[in-house]
Design an enzyme around this catalytic site. Structure first.
Site, PDB file in Angstrom:
ATOM      1  N   GLY A 163       0.780  -1.238   0.000  1.00 37.72           N
ATOM      2  CA  GLY A 163       0.000   0.000   0.000  1.00 37.72           C
ATOM      3  C   GLY A 163       0.809   1.283   0.000  1.00 37.72           C
ATOM      4  N   SER A 164       2.053   1.243  -0.510  1.00 40.00           N
ATOM      5  CA  SER A 164       2.824   2.497  -0.524  1.00 40.00           C
ATOM      6  C   SER A 164       2.215   3.485  -1.515  1.00 40.00           C
ATOM      7  CB  SER A 164       4.309   2.246  -0.827  1.00 40.00           C
ATOM      8  OG  SER A 164       4.508   1.847  -2.160  1.00 40.00           O
ATOM      9  N   ASN A 165       1.669   2.999  -2.619  1.00 40.80           N
ATOM     10  CA  ASN A 165       0.994   3.909  -3.554  1.00 40.80           C
ATOM     11  C   ASN A 165      -0.319   4.437  -2.972  1.00 40.80           C
ATOM     12  OD1 ASN A 165       2.415   4.132  -6.358  1.00 40.80           O
ATOM     13  ND2 ASN A 165       2.685   2.009  -5.723  1.00 40.80           N
ATOM     14  N   LYS A 171     -16.807 -13.815  -8.716  1.00 46.08           N
ATOM     15  CA  LYS A 171     -16.231 -12.476  -8.852  1.00 46.08           C
ATOM     16  C   LYS A 171     -17.342 -11.453  -9.086  1.00 46.08           C
ATOM     17  CE  LYS A 171     -12.259 -11.579 -10.962  1.00 46.08           C
ATOM     18  NZ  LYS A 171     -11.181 -11.142 -11.892  1.00 46.08           N
ATOM     19  N   MET A 220      -4.353  -6.888  -7.118  1.00 48.13           N
ATOM     20  CA  MET A 220      -3.863  -7.998  -7.932  1.00 48.13           C
ATOM     21  C   MET A 220      -4.973  -8.833  -8.567  1.00 48.13           C
ATOM     22  SD  MET A 220      -0.741  -7.329  -7.666  1.00 48.13           S
ATOM     23  CE  MET A 220       0.206  -8.745  -8.228  1.00 48.13           C
ATOM     24  N   ARG A 221      -6.016  -8.176  -9.055  1.00 49.79           N
ATOM     25  CA  ARG A 221      -7.095  -8.905  -9.724  1.00 49.79           C
ATOM     26  C   ARG A 221      -7.500  -8.214 -11.009  1.00 49.79           C
ATOM     27  NH1 ARG A 221      -9.099 -12.876  -6.567  1.00 49.79           N
ATOM     28  NH2 ARG A 221      -8.005 -12.797  -4.581  1.00 49.79           N
ATOM     29  N   ASN A 254      -4.729   2.473 -13.423  1.00 49.56           N
ATOM     30  CA  ASN A 254      -3.833   1.542 -12.729  1.00 49.56           C
ATOM     31  C   ASN A 254      -2.405   2.042 -12.873  1.00 49.56           C
ATOM     32  OD1 ASN A 254      -2.966  -0.917 -11.438  1.00 49.56           O
ATOM     33  ND2 ASN A 254      -2.389  -1.710 -13.459  1.00 49.56           N
ATOM     34  N   HIS A 299       1.488   0.494 -13.148  1.00 53.18           N
ATOM     35  CA  HIS A 299       2.172  -0.775 -13.415  1.00 53.18           C
ATOM     36  C   HIS A 299       3.686  -0.534 -13.447  1.00 53.18           C
ATOM     37  CE1 HIS A 299       2.629  -4.846 -14.896  1.00 53.18           C
ATOM     38  NE2 HIS A 299       3.521  -4.375 -15.740  1.00 53.18           N
TER      39      HIS A 299
HETATM   40  C1  GRF Z   1       3.473  -1.291  -7.461  1.00 52.73           C
HETATM   41  O1  GRF Z   1       4.764  -1.542  -7.908  1.00 52.73           O
HETATM   42  C2  GRF Z   1       2.511  -1.201  -8.604  1.00 52.73           C
HETATM   43  O2  GRF Z   1       3.091  -0.744  -9.770  1.00 52.73           O
HETATM   44  C3  GRF Z   1       2.074  -2.636  -8.793  1.00 52.73           C
HETATM   45  O3  GRF Z   1       2.014  -3.151  -7.512  1.00 52.73           O
HETATM   46  C4  GRF Z   1       2.936  -2.472  -6.661  1.00 52.73           C
HETATM   47  C5  GRF Z   1       2.200  -2.043  -5.443  1.00 52.73           C
HETATM   48  O4  GRF Z   1       3.048  -1.538  -4.454  1.00 52.73           O
HETATM   49  N1  GRF Z   1       0.846  -2.683  -9.533  1.00 52.73           N
HETATM   50  P1  GRF Z   1       2.412  -0.869  -3.178  1.00 52.73           P
HETATM   51  O5  GRF Z   1       1.468  -1.883  -2.537  1.00 52.73           O
HETATM   52  O6  GRF Z   1       1.687   0.366  -3.604  1.00 52.73           O
HETATM   53  O7  GRF Z   1       3.559  -0.553  -2.261  1.00 52.73           O
END
Ligand code: GRF
Length: 187
Positions: free
Chosen positions: A12-14, A65, A90-91, A107, A109
């Site tokens: 969850g850093s993003n 789903k 991740m889905r 998203n 990536h």
């Molecule tokens: C990130 O590298 C993002 O690009 C990918 O999953 C990772 C998630 O990292 N889709 P975080 O959970 O936000 O730290």
């Protein structure tokens, strides 16, 4: 005030940087909901610490789903969400979510798409001998990491240390995601 929802499955850093940027007024929106498909993921603690409402579920508690996505859509509707930001969720999304929120889901990536789609992009790029890495923010459709590209940022790395590369990927992702979400909400 616009409202965003952030979906995540892990660290969850993003999520954190988007939520912080909303709170600090850098992104002109409220981070109104966090959606997580893994009750043990660290992102849940981050949301709780910030007092951000969350919907955390276990896919196995639902018959399909479609059934849990209907529940997600109900909660997004309830909050009046303008933009959904996937951040390590991740889905692959199916018709329930795409039908209701398609065109309003982005998203991030960890590769320069269309290279290295899927869950192991960083490891694959390193194994391939890539020298210019990068990250991509893109619209989400029913394909795996295949929607139209919104923003990309590249950086050079010639080493072989996966942990260091991952650190650089995250350091590239965080400001790019904040800038891009801000721009989309201002359009
Ligand atoms: C990130 O590298 C993002 O690009 C990918 O999953 C990772 C998630 O990292 N889709 P975080 O959970 O936000 O730290």
């Amino acid at each position: 005030m616009k409202r965003i929802a952030i979906f995540a499955s892990g660290e969850g850093s993003n999520f954190q940087v988007l939520a912080d940027a909303c709170r600090q007024g850098e992104i002109p929106a409220e981070a109104a909901l966090m959606v997580c498909d893994r009750p043990t993921a660290r992102v849940n603690e981050r949301a709780d610490r910030m007092g951000i409402e969350r919907f955390t579920f276990s896919p196995r508690d639902y018959a399909s789903k479609a059934e849990y996505e209907r529940e997600i859509v109900r909660r997004l509707d309830e909050k009046g969400i303008d933009l959904v930001c996937l951040a390590g969720y991740m889905r692959i999304l199916s018709d329930e979510l795409l039908g209701a929120y398609g065109g309003r889901i982005v998203n991030i990536h960890p590769s320069l798409l269309p290279a290295f789609k899927g869950a192991h992009a960083i490891e694959q790029a390193l194994a391939y001998g890539v020298k210019v890495f990068g990250v991509t923010v893109h619209w989400v459709d029913a394909t795996l990491d295949g929607g139209r590209i919104i923003a990309q940022r590249a950086f050079s790395y010639e080493g072989s240390d996966l942990a260091e590369l991952e650190r650089q990927v995250h350091a590239t992702e965080h400001p790019l995601y904040v800038e891009t979400v801000k721009r989309l909400l201002n359009e």
